[in-house]
Design a protein around this motif. Structure first.
Motif, short mmCIF file in Angstrom:
data_model
loop_
_atom_site.label_atom_id
_atom_site.label_comp_id
_atom_site.label_asym_id
_atom_site.label_seq_id
_atom_site.Cartn_x
_atom_site.Cartn_y
_atom_site.Cartn_z
N ALA A 111 23.63 -9.98 51.32
CA ALA A 111 22.27 -10.07 51.84
C ALA A 111 21.40 -10.83 50.85
N ALA A 112 21.59 -12.15 50.81
CA ALA A 112 20.78 -13.05 49.97
C ALA A 112 20.71 -12.58 48.52
N PRO A 113 21.84 -12.48 47.83
CA PRO A 113 21.81 -12.03 46.44
C PRO A 113 21.29 -13.11 45.49
N LEU A 114 20.93 -12.66 44.30
CA LEU A 114 20.63 -13.57 43.20
C LEU A 114 21.87 -14.40 42.90
N VAL A 115 21.66 -15.68 42.57
CA VAL A 115 22.74 -16.59 42.20
C VAL A 115 22.43 -17.18 40.83
N VAL A 116 23.44 -17.26 39.96
CA VAL A 116 23.26 -17.93 38.67
C VAL A 116 24.39 -18.92 38.45
N TRP A 117 24.12 -19.89 37.59
CA TRP A 117 25.15 -20.85 37.18
C TRP A 117 25.48 -20.53 35.73
N GLU A 118 26.64 -19.91 35.58
CA GLU A 118 27.04 -19.34 34.30
C GLU A 118 27.15 -20.41 33.22
N GLY A 119 26.52 -20.16 32.08
CA GLY A 119 26.55 -21.09 30.96
C GLY A 119 25.56 -22.22 31.06
N SER A 120 24.78 -22.28 32.13
CA SER A 120 23.87 -23.41 32.32
C SER A 120 22.72 -23.41 31.33
N GLU A 147 20.70 -0.05 39.02
CA GLU A 147 21.25 -1.10 38.17
C GLU A 147 20.13 -2.05 37.75
N ALA A 148 20.44 -2.92 36.82
CA ALA A 148 19.50 -3.94 36.37
C ALA A 148 20.28 -5.20 36.05
N VAL A 149 19.68 -6.35 36.35
CA VAL A 149 20.29 -7.64 36.02
C VAL A 149 19.36 -8.35 35.05
N LEU A 150 19.92 -8.77 33.94
CA LEU A 150 19.16 -9.49 32.92
C LEU A 150 19.66 -10.93 32.87
N VAL A 151 18.73 -11.88 32.99
CA VAL A 151 19.07 -13.30 33.04
C VAL A 151 18.41 -14.01 31.86
N HIS A 152 19.19 -14.84 31.17
CA HIS A 152 18.65 -15.63 30.06
C HIS A 152 17.54 -16.54 30.57
N ARG A 153 16.51 -16.69 29.79
CA ARG A 153 15.31 -17.42 30.21
C ARG A 153 15.59 -18.87 30.58
N LEU A 154 16.68 -19.47 30.06
CA LEU A 154 16.99 -20.87 30.32
C LEU A 154 18.09 -21.06 31.37
N LEU A 155 18.50 -19.99 32.01
CA LEU A 155 19.60 -20.08 32.97
C LEU A 155 19.12 -20.59 34.32
N LEU A 156 19.86 -21.52 34.90
CA LEU A 156 19.57 -21.99 36.26
C LEU A 156 19.97 -20.89 37.23
N HIS A 157 19.09 -20.59 38.19
CA HIS A 157 19.35 -19.50 39.12
C HIS A 157 18.64 -19.76 40.44
N GLY A 158 18.99 -19.00 41.46
CA GLY A 158 18.38 -19.14 42.77
C GLY A 158 18.72 -17.95 43.64
N VAL A 159 18.58 -18.12 44.95
CA VAL A 159 18.85 -17.06 45.92
C VAL A 159 19.76 -17.62 47.00
N ALA A 160 20.87 -16.93 47.26
CA ALA A 160 21.81 -17.37 48.28
C ALA A 160 21.24 -17.12 49.68
N PRO A 161 21.65 -17.89 50.67
CA PRO A 161 21.23 -17.59 52.04
C PRO A 161 21.73 -16.21 52.48
N TRP A 162 20.99 -15.62 53.40
CA TRP A 162 21.42 -14.35 54.01
C TRP A 162 22.65 -14.63 54.85
N SER A 163 23.72 -13.94 54.58
CA SER A 163 24.97 -14.19 55.28
C SER A 163 24.89 -13.75 56.75
N GLU A 164 25.52 -14.52 57.60
CA GLU A 164 25.59 -14.16 59.02
C GLU A 164 26.77 -13.23 59.30
N GLU A 165 27.54 -12.92 58.27
CA GLU A 165 28.75 -12.11 58.45
C GLU A 165 28.51 -10.67 58.00
#
Length: 263
Positions: free
Chosen positions: A156-165, A216-234
């Motif tokens: 359901a539209a989770p947070l997305v990150v690009w690891e190491g970015s 839970e908690a998610v911690l993201v590095h301040r310089l990490l590229l990130h976004g939001v995935a589309p809400w899945s139709e499945e």
């Protein structure tokens, strides 16, 4: 955990019972914020996203609606390894609903296509301005802390990150800013450097989905590229309040130089 965070650029903590109690209180406040006319302008993308900036009325230690201060393993990590917990701003209540994304008001075809196909991937703190959408560093955040408030399916539209970015962006921005006096860095146009780095990230960095549950908690590095995935139709599901996450992005106490160079 420490090594993994600075290598990958993200970490997930919990579940923790105190964080869950905090999330339950914040969720009740969040439900009211969704209906508050004062925040009606934050319902965008055809009603599929409530941006919710500053919609959580917490104090500088995270207390909200009679809760205790924000605590838990992620907060402990920030205090031990990220230079301490700065005073917290009013939290964002980023809430996504079935059908996300639809075009945001004023969003052109290319921008919507990027939102849909590339998760609206971005680096927090870079602001696009003017008719040509030139980017400059406007808000040097210390970190991004996400605290899920509602129970939602992992797709359901989770947070997305690009690891190491974060290290790719650090190198690209450092090179772009190096010829300039640090006092002038907020005025420097970093558009080309950012876009080239982002293209390289899409080609080389793993795209990682980070669904999480209340407690839970998610911690993201301040310089990490990130976004939001589309809400899945499945079979993606969420309660009436959608997939709601409270986000905190306090400013880096040391300013732009620390934002760029600190670990």
């Amino acid at each position: 955990m420490v090594s993994d965070f600075f290598t990958r650029g993200w970490a997930r903590f919990g579940p923790d019972p105190q964080v869950r109690l905090w999330a339950d209180v914040a969720l009740r406040v969040g439900r009211a914020a969704l209906r508050d006319p004062a925040f009606s302008h934050w319902h965008v993308c055809g009603g599929t996203w409530f941006v919710g900036l500053d919609a959580l009325p917490n104090d500088a230690e995270g207390r909200v609606a009679g809760s205790g201060p924000l605590t838990g393993p992620a907060v402990d990590f920030i205090k031990d390894h990220l230079g301490g917990l700065p005073p917290l701003h009013r939290g964002q209540l980023s809430t996504v609903f079935p059908g996300y994304p639809r075009p945001r008001e004023g969003e052109g075809e290319g921008a919507f296509r990027y939102r849909l196909r590339s998760d609206a991937a971005h680096l927090d703190g870079l602001k696009a301005a003017g008719p040509d959408r030139r980017r400059r560093i406007d808000e040097p955040h210390a970190f991004i802390l996400g605290l899920p408030l509602s129970e939602a399916a992992p797709n359901a539209a989770p947070l997305v990150v690009w690891e190491g970015s974060h290290e790719i962006l650090r190198a690209a921005l450092s090179e772009a800013l190096a010829p300039h006096d640090p006092a002038d860095w907020p005025k420097v146009d970093v558009t080309e450097a950012y876009q080239a780095a982002r293209k390289h990230i899409f080609e080389t960095c793993p795209r990682v989905l980070l669904p999480a549950r209340p407690g839970e908690a998610v911690l993201v590095h301040r310089l990490l590229l990130h976004g939001v995935a589309p809400w899945s139709e499945e079979g993606a599901s969420a309660p009436d309040e959608g997939r709601m996450i409270a986000y905190f992005r306090p400013l880096m106490p040391g300013g732009l130089a620390e934002w760029l160079h600190a670990r």
